[in-house]
Scaffold this motif. Sequence first.
Motif, mmCIF file in Angstrom:
data_model
loop_
_atom_site.group_PDB
_atom_site.id
_atom_site.type_symbol
_atom_site.label_atom_id
_atom_site.label_comp_id
_atom_site.label_asym_id
_atom_site.label_seq_id
_atom_site.Cartn_x
_atom_site.Cartn_y
_atom_site.Cartn_z
ATOM 1 N N ARG A 9 2.295 6.625 -6.940
ATOM 2 C CA ARG A 9 1.259 7.518 -7.489
ATOM 3 C C ARG A 9 1.516 8.974 -7.114
ATOM 4 O O ARG A 9 1.251 9.888 -7.900
ATOM 5 N N LEU A 43 2.622 1.682 -3.466
ATOM 6 C CA LEU A 43 1.699 2.208 -4.472
ATOM 7 C C LEU A 43 1.398 3.684 -4.242
ATOM 8 O O LEU A 43 1.397 4.481 -5.182
ATOM 9 N N ALA A 44 1.157 4.065 -2.995
ATOM 10 C CA ALA A 44 0.847 5.471 -2.692
ATOM 11 C C ALA A 44 2.021 6.377 -3.054
ATOM 12 O O ALA A 44 1.823 7.457 -3.631
ATOM 13 N N GLN A 73 0.833 -1.203 0.000
ATOM 14 C CA GLN A 73 0.000 0.000 0.000
ATOM 15 C C GLN A 73 0.871 1.258 0.000
ATOM 16 O O GLN A 73 0.585 2.225 -0.709
ATOM 17 N N THR A 74 1.937 1.263 0.789
ATOM 18 C CA THR A 74 2.838 2.412 0.834
ATOM 19 C C THR A 74 3.580 2.563 -0.487
ATOM 20 O O THR A 74 3.694 3.674 -1.022
ATOM 21 N N GLY A 105 -6.616 12.717 -5.094
ATOM 22 C CA GLY A 105 -6.154 11.336 -5.053
ATOM 23 C C GLY A 105 -4.863 11.194 -4.268
ATOM 24 O O GLY A 105 -4.701 10.251 -3.477
ATOM 25 N N GLU A 146 -5.762 11.659 -0.529
ATOM 26 C CA GLU A 146 -6.510 10.519 0.007
ATOM 27 C C GLU A 146 -5.627 9.290 0.199
ATOM 28 O O GLU A 146 -5.749 8.589 1.204
ATOM 29 N N ARG A 147 -4.735 9.020 -0.749
ATOM 30 C CA ARG A 147 -3.840 7.866 -0.614
ATOM 31 C C ARG A 147 -2.889 8.034 0.565
ATOM 32 O O ARG A 147 -2.651 7.092 1.324
ATOM 33 N N ALA A 165 -4.815 7.791 3.875
ATOM 34 C CA ALA A 165 -5.202 6.404 4.157
ATOM 35 C C ALA A 165 -4.087 5.657 4.881
ATOM 36 O O ALA A 165 -4.349 4.680 5.596
#
Length: 129
Positions: free
Chosen positions: A40, A36-37, A33-34, A93, A96-97, A100
């Motif tokens: 992005r 990918l964030a 998750q990290t 986006g 929000e990422r 999260a």
Amino acid sequence: VDMITDLIAAFRLASDIDISIHFGNIPKNFDNQTDLAVFRFIQEGMTNAFRHGMATKISINFWISSDYLRVSIEDNGIGADPEMIVEGVGLMGMRERIEALGGYLKREDISYGFRIVAYIPISMNVIED
């Protein structure tokens, strides 16, 4: 790290922007998750520097302190007052990422362009080797 390096190489070719990257003291991978964030965040940050800032140079820097991973993207573009920026789909986006993951974004108009920084708590995001 490898995916980010490939992203930057492709962006350099497509945009002709001079991009420097400093991985500081980070490991090769974080949790998925990290990873990918952060990927992005960098992708959108470079796109914004090119599209809105008209930058010719971008600097991306990573550093881990005791509590946070700090990822900054600086450019030499036209800059913008952080309070006047309208948050569109891209910035929303990004925010929000990062939120999260328990983190936050900081936007800064600097004397030579613009800087956006993501702070991500590393205590919540297990680092994988």
